[in-house]
Motif scaffolding. Structure first.
Motif: not given
Length: 205
Positions: A109-124
């Motif tokens: 779950x922590x990895x998923x949250x980290x990946x989600x944050x990274x994905x949001x950063x990449x989207x931005x």
């Protein structure tokens, strides 16, 4: 022995009636009943052996059944205790396994949250790049339009230059023709004046 067979037969018939698939689990039930029968037979033999060794009198049927049930209850209690011990061990193992999988789930779950944050950063970042590319595309289009206008203006200036040069050449050619005509006229006048002077001298001489 007959009562035991009747009991087994009744249990099998009952299972056949209740089971959706006939004869499913018959062998396991039969094995349990055989084990129970062997245990009771062994307990009964022990009771009779001990009675023979003691040389006691006749023991009532009820007493013998009570002793048999007591031994059977003790045996079942031992089996239940062992089963409880085994189940406790299995429970501890399952709890440890559950804790392990819970930790794994938390980790994922922590990895998923980290990946989600990274994905949001990449989207931005991607949105910023897309905006920058759009602006640069517009600037490039404006520069190309300006370049096209400059090329057209340069071609127009070159054409005007060629036209001016052509006109200047024509004017110079016309001026040279006029100058040549003027020189020819002057030469003719000079020859005519010489001839007139020469003719005058002859007449006055």
């Amino acid at each position: 022995m007959g009562s035991w067979k009747s009991h087994v037969r009744g249990r099998l018939q009952q299972r056949d009636l209740t089971e959706k698939v006939p004869y499913l689990g018959v062998f396991s039930s039969l094995s349990q009943l055989e084990e129970r029968f062997e245990v009771r037979q062994q307990f009964l033999d022990d009771v009779q052996t001990k009675r023979s060794e003691r040389g006691g009198g006749e023991v009532g049927e009820n007493t013998r059944l009570l002793q048999l049930q007591l031994r059977e209850s003790e045996h079942l209690a031992e089996k239940l205790s062992q089963t409880v011990s085994d189940l406790t061990t299995v429970l501890h193992l399952k709890e440890a396994e559950l804790q392990y999988w819970q930790s794994r789930v938390s980790h994922y779950r922590q990895e998923a949250l980290t990946l989600a944050k990274g994905s949001n950063t990449l989207k931005a970042t991607l949105s910023e790049f897309e905006y920058t590319i759009e602006c640069q595309s517009k600037e490039l289009a404006a520069l190309r339009a300006e370049q096209k206008g400059l090329k057209e203006a340069s071609a127009e200036a070159l054409r005007e230059k060629e036209e001016l040069l052509q006109r200047w050449m024509e004017e110079k050619s016309e001026e040279a023709d006029r100058l040549n005509k003027y020189n020819d006229t002057q030469e003719r006048w000079q020859r005519l004046a010489k001839q007139l002077k020469k003719h005058l001298r002859k007449e006055t001489g």
